[in-house]
Design a protein around this motif. Structure first.
Motif, mmCIF file in Angstrom:
data_model
loop_
_atom_site.group_PDB
_atom_site.id
_atom_site.type_symbol
_atom_site.label_atom_id
_atom_site.label_comp_id
_atom_site.label_asym_id
_atom_site.label_seq_id
_atom_site.Cartn_x
_atom_site.Cartn_y
_atom_site.Cartn_z
ATOM 1 N N MET A 8 36.937 43.755 34.334
ATOM 2 C CA MET A 8 38.227 43.150 34.051
ATOM 3 C C MET A 8 38.187 41.674 34.452
ATOM 4 O O MET A 8 37.631 41.322 35.482
ATOM 5 C CB MET A 8 39.314 43.884 34.834
ATOM 6 N N ASN A 9 38.796 40.829 33.647
ATOM 7 C CA ASN A 9 38.849 39.402 33.943
ATOM 8 C C ASN A 9 40.078 39.080 34.787
ATOM 9 O O ASN A 9 41.160 39.595 34.535
ATOM 10 C CB ASN A 9 38.907 38.577 32.659
ATOM 11 N N ILE A 10 39.885 38.212 35.765
ATOM 12 C CA ILE A 10 40.968 37.770 36.635
ATOM 13 C C ILE A 10 41.113 36.265 36.469
ATOM 14 O O ILE A 10 40.130 35.529 36.551
ATOM 15 C CB ILE A 10 40.660 38.097 38.108
ATOM 16 N N ALA A 11 42.348 35.814 36.240
ATOM 17 C CA ALA A 11 42.613 34.380 36.150
ATOM 18 C C ALA A 11 42.833 33.834 37.555
ATOM 19 O O ALA A 11 43.509 34.452 38.372
ATOM 20 C CB ALA A 11 43.847 34.127 35.291
ATOM 21 N N PHE A 12 42.249 32.669 37.837
ATOM 22 C CA PHE A 12 42.408 32.054 39.152
ATOM 23 C C PHE A 12 42.590 30.558 38.991
ATOM 24 O O PHE A 12 42.225 29.968 37.982
ATOM 25 C CB PHE A 12 41.199 32.345 40.048
ATOM 26 N N GLU A 13 43.186 29.952 40.017
ATOM 27 C CA GLU A 13 43.382 28.504 40.033
ATOM 28 C C GLU A 13 43.499 28.050 41.479
ATOM 29 O O GLU A 13 44.217 28.662 42.266
ATOM 30 C CB GLU A 13 44.654 28.136 39.275
ATOM 31 N N ARG A 14 42.785 26.997 41.828
ATOM 32 C CA ARG A 14 42.910 26.426 43.164
ATOM 33 C C ARG A 14 44.257 25.721 43.238
ATOM 34 O O ARG A 14 44.605 24.934 42.370
ATOM 35 C CB ARG A 14 41.786 25.435 43.437
ATOM 36 N N THR A 15 45.032 26.005 44.262
ATOM 37 C CA THR A 15 46.385 25.458 44.354
ATOM 38 C C THR A 15 46.385 24.101 45.026
ATOM 39 O O THR A 15 45.416 23.706 45.674
ATOM 40 C CB THR A 15 47.304 26.399 45.155
ATOM 41 N N ALA A 16 47.512 23.403 44.878
ATOM 42 C CA ALA A 16 47.672 22.116 45.548
ATOM 43 C C ALA A 16 47.760 22.316 47.053
ATOM 44 O O ALA A 16 47.439 21.426 47.822
ATOM 45 C CB ALA A 16 48.925 21.416 45.033
ATOM 46 N N PHE A 28 41.044 30.819 50.396
ATOM 47 C CA PHE A 28 39.792 30.563 49.683
ATOM 48 C C PHE A 28 38.601 31.255 50.331
ATOM 49 O O PHE A 28 37.691 31.696 49.640
ATOM 50 C CB PHE A 28 39.547 29.057 49.526
ATOM 51 N N ARG A 29 38.586 31.390 51.643
ATOM 52 C CA ARG A 29 37.448 32.058 52.296
ATOM 53 C C ARG A 29 37.357 33.524 51.878
ATOM 54 O O ARG A 29 36.270 34.058 51.668
ATOM 55 C CB ARG A 29 37.569 31.937 53.806
ATOM 56 N N LEU A 30 38.502 34.175 51.765
ATOM 57 C CA LEU A 30 38.491 35.571 51.326
ATOM 58 C C LEU A 30 38.155 35.676 49.844
ATOM 59 O O LEU A 30 37.500 36.619 49.413
ATOM 60 C CB LEU A 30 39.841 36.224 51.625
ATOM 61 N N PHE A 31 38.609 34.703 49.062
ATOM 62 C CA PHE A 31 38.279 34.684 47.639
ATOM 63 C C PHE A 31 36.768 34.573 47.453
ATOM 64 O O PHE A 31 36.169 35.288 46.659
ATOM 65 C CB PHE A 31 39.000 33.521 46.956
ATOM 66 N N TYR A 32 36.132 33.674 48.225
ATOM 67 C CA TYR A 32 34.680 33.519 48.131
ATOM 68 C C TYR A 32 33.939 34.712 48.728
ATOM 69 O O TYR A 32 32.813 34.998 48.337
ATOM 70 C CB TYR A 32 34.223 32.231 48.806
ATOM 71 N N VAL A 74 34.382 24.929 40.684
ATOM 72 C CA VAL A 74 35.285 25.313 39.603
ATOM 73 C C VAL A 74 36.679 25.510 40.191
ATOM 74 O O VAL A 74 36.853 26.244 41.159
ATOM 75 C CB VAL A 74 34.795 26.613 38.917
ATOM 76 N N THR A 75 37.677 24.846 39.622
ATOM 77 C CA THR A 75 39.028 24.911 40.178
ATOM 78 C C THR A 75 39.938 25.895 39.459
ATOM 79 O O THR A 75 40.941 26.319 40.019
ATOM 80 C CB THR A 75 39.701 23.532 40.146
ATOM 81 N N ARG A 76 39.616 26.246 38.226
ATOM 82 C CA ARG A 76 40.429 27.226 37.504
ATOM 83 C C ARG A 76 39.602 27.888 36.427
ATOM 84 O O ARG A 76 38.606 27.345 35.980
ATOM 85 C CB ARG A 76 41.681 26.602 36.914
ATOM 86 N N GLY A 77 40.045 29.084 36.047
ATOM 87 C CA GLY A 77 39.334 29.803 35.005
ATOM 88 C C GLY A 77 39.532 31.293 35.151
ATOM 89 O O GLY A 77 40.518 31.759 35.731
ATOM 90 N N THR A 78 38.583 32.038 34.630
ATOM 91 C CA THR A 78 38.603 33.491 34.763
ATOM 92 C C THR A 78 37.264 33.939 35.318
ATOM 93 O O THR A 78 36.247 33.269 35.139
ATOM 94 C CB THR A 78 38.852 34.191 33.407
#
Length: 151
Positions: free
Chosen positions: A1-9, A27-31, A41-45
């Motif tokens: 499944m694809n997940i959309a993500f974006e680094r926030t301000a 971000f540490r948990l995301f990585y 990469v700041t945004r995408g899927t």
């Protein structure tokens, strides 16, 4: 499944869309969930396995439980000659019914707000609320019960 993500301000968080719902993940948990992801990469899927989806869901659920909204405004102080001499952030936590004043450097360090931010609102965690100086009811009630038990 694809997940959309974006680094926030807001420094240190990714905005992740899970099951049509937007959640904020540190971000540490995301990585940790996606260790081979390009960190530039700041945004995408990103393609996620079932285990990765489960891990992100748990993190998002924890973050949702510990989110509090604050509103902040910069207040400028002037000396007798009309020159700006002191600046503070006036921060409101409406759900607590409290307002505090805090120096800009501390506010930006704790919340990750941009140095040019003059007013707005943001979500913070309970730990950040405590670090800012707000008194939370559950913390006070726990401290009171501990004081009674130790007496």
């Amino acid at each position: 499944m694809n997940i959309a993500f974006e680094r926030t301000a807001r420094r240190g968080f990714y905005s992740v869309t899970l099951n049509g719902k937007r959640s904020y993940v540190p971000f540490r948990l995301f990585y940790a969930v996606f260790p081979r992801m390009n960190r530039q990469v700041t945004r995408g899927t990103v393609e996620a396995t079932d285990r990765q989806l489960e891990a992100l869901g748990i993190v998002a659920e924890i973050m949702e439980k510990d989110r509090h909204q604050i509103r902040y405004t910069v207040e400028l102080g002037y000396d007798i000659y009309g020159r700006p001499c002191a600046t503070n952030y006036i921060v409101n936590a409406f759900h607590l019914g409290q307002t505090i004043a805090i120096v800009p450097a501390a506010f930006r360090r704790i919340t990750g707000a941009h140095e040019r931010a003059t007013d707005g609102c943001m979500d913070v965690t309970g730990a950040q609320l405590g670090e800012l100086g707000f008194i939370r009811k559950e913390v006070v009630s726990n401290a009171a019960s501990n004081a009674i038990l130790s007496a």
